[in-house]
Design an enzyme around this catalytic site. Structure first.
Site, PDB file in Angstrom:
ATOM      1  N   ASP A  41      -4.120   1.171   3.477  1.00 47.37           N
ATOM      2  CA  ASP A  41      -5.195   0.409   3.826  1.00 47.37           C
ATOM      3  C   ASP A  41      -4.954   0.681   5.491  1.00 47.37           C
ATOM      4  O   ASP A  41      -4.090   1.130   5.491  1.00 47.37           O
ATOM      5  CB  ASP A  41      -4.759  -1.160   3.922  1.00 47.37           C
TER       6      ASP A  41
ATOM      7  N   HIS B  26      -5.730  -5.742  -3.239  1.00 49.33           N
ATOM      8  CA  HIS B  26      -4.892  -5.506  -2.671  1.00 49.33           C
ATOM      9  C   HIS B  26      -3.497  -5.064  -3.018  1.00 49.33           C
ATOM     10  O   HIS B  26      -3.163  -5.877  -3.894  1.00 49.33           O
ATOM     11  CB  HIS B  26      -4.741  -6.047  -1.612  1.00 49.33           C
TER      12      HIS B  26
ATOM     13  N   HIS C  64     -12.440  -5.073  -4.235  1.00 49.46           N
ATOM     14  CA  HIS C  64     -10.885  -4.359  -3.970  1.00 49.46           C
ATOM     15  C   HIS C  64      -9.577  -4.844  -4.329  1.00 49.46           C
ATOM     16  O   HIS C  64     -10.204  -6.821  -3.515  1.00 49.46           O
ATOM     17  CB  HIS C  64     -10.639  -3.614  -2.673  1.00 49.46           C
TER      18      HIS C  64
HETATM   19  P1  5GP Z   1     -10.374  -8.352   2.650  1.00 46.45           P
HETATM   20  O1  5GP Z   1     -10.199  -8.477   3.800  1.00 46.45           O
HETATM   21  O2  5GP Z   1     -11.444  -7.248   2.376  1.00 46.45           O
HETATM   22  O3  5GP Z   1      -9.820  -8.317   0.954  1.00 46.45           O
HETATM   23  O4  5GP Z   1      -9.508  -6.682   3.199  1.00 46.45           O
HETATM   24  C1  5GP Z   1     -10.492  -5.391   3.481  1.00 46.45           C
HETATM   25  C2  5GP Z   1      -9.449  -4.554   3.775  1.00 46.45           C
HETATM   26  O5  5GP Z   1      -9.972  -3.311   4.436  1.00 46.45           O
HETATM   27  C3  5GP Z   1      -8.518  -4.499   4.724  1.00 46.45           C
HETATM   28  O6  5GP Z   1      -7.036  -4.326   4.465  1.00 46.45           O
HETATM   29  C4  5GP Z   1      -8.936  -3.619   6.242  1.00 46.45           C
HETATM   30  O7  5GP Z   1      -7.556  -3.300   6.764  1.00 46.45           O
HETATM   31  C5  5GP Z   1      -9.366  -2.263   4.930  1.00 46.45           C
HETATM   32  N1  5GP Z   1     -10.317  -0.951   5.857  1.00 46.45           N
HETATM   33  C6  5GP Z   1     -11.212  -1.885   6.661  1.00 46.45           C
HETATM   34  N2  5GP Z   1     -11.802  -1.045   7.175  1.00 46.45           N
HETATM   35  C7  5GP Z   1     -10.918   0.386   6.429  1.00 46.45           C
HETATM   36  C8  5GP Z   1     -11.522   1.517   6.594  1.00 46.45           C
HETATM   37  O8  5GP Z   1     -12.082   2.339   7.432  1.00 46.45           O
HETATM   38  N3  5GP Z   1     -10.288   2.495   6.076  1.00 46.45           N
HETATM   39  C9  5GP Z   1      -9.466   1.681   5.049  1.00 46.45           C
HETATM   40  N4  5GP Z   1      -8.634   2.541   4.822  1.00 46.45           N
HETATM   41  N5  5GP Z   1      -9.284   0.621   5.012  1.00 46.45           N
HETATM   42  C10 5GP Z   1      -9.843  -0.533   5.661  1.00 46.45           C
END
Ligand code: 5GP
Length: 118
Positions: free
Chosen positions: A33, A106, A104
């Site tokens: 992340d 985590h 996704h």
């Molecule tokens: P969500 O809130 O959708 O469960 O989590 C999305 C995750 O994607 C977040 O923890 C954020 O830090 C990560 N993220 C967003 N953009 C990018 C990116 O360009 N590269 C990576 N490696 N992680 C990302």
């Protein structure tokens, strides 16, 4: 709702945007992340176009689902968090605060994570 081909994880899968890959198999990719919330914070995504946990569970093939599960276990082992423990989170849709519309999981570990919700 139609899958958004322009989402950031679609761009990571196509190679348009770089990422720090931890591991992958035929149907799933694991990468770090960009904004880690724990010493180990890895995202595991299917390579197929699934928007959410709901879509993935309902529509992905058993082979794709197994591949994602296997990759989660593999990442836990190669990052050495499997023995002390870790947490899996799949934020889903609005109430779950899902920011990126590509399914996704985590993987968070590397220290005591506290209870599940603050
Ligand atoms: P969500 O809130 O959708 O469960 O989590 C999305 C995750 O994607 C977040 O923890 C954020 O830090 C990560 N993220 C967003 N953009 C990018 C990116 O360009 N590269 C990576 N490696 N992680 C990302």
């Amino acid at each position: 709702m139609a899958y958004d081909n322009g989402n950031i994880f679609a761009k990571i899968l196509s190679g348009e945007i770089p990422c720090d890959i931890v591991a992958e198999n035929e149907h799933a990719l694991a990468f770090r992340d960009i904004n880690p919330q724990a010493p180990v914070h890895v995202l595991v995504i299917p390579k197929g176009k699934y928007e959410s946990a709901t879509d993935f569970g309902a529509e992905a093939t058993e082979t794709e689902q197994a591949a994602l599960c296997r990759l989660i276990s593999h990442v836990a082992e190669v990052t050495d968090i499997h023995k002390d423990g870790y947490r899996l989170i799949a934020n889903t849709n609005r109430n779950g605060h899902q920011e990126v519309p590509h399914y996704h999981v985590h993987i968070l570990g590397g220290g005591d994570l506290g209870r599940i919700l603050p």
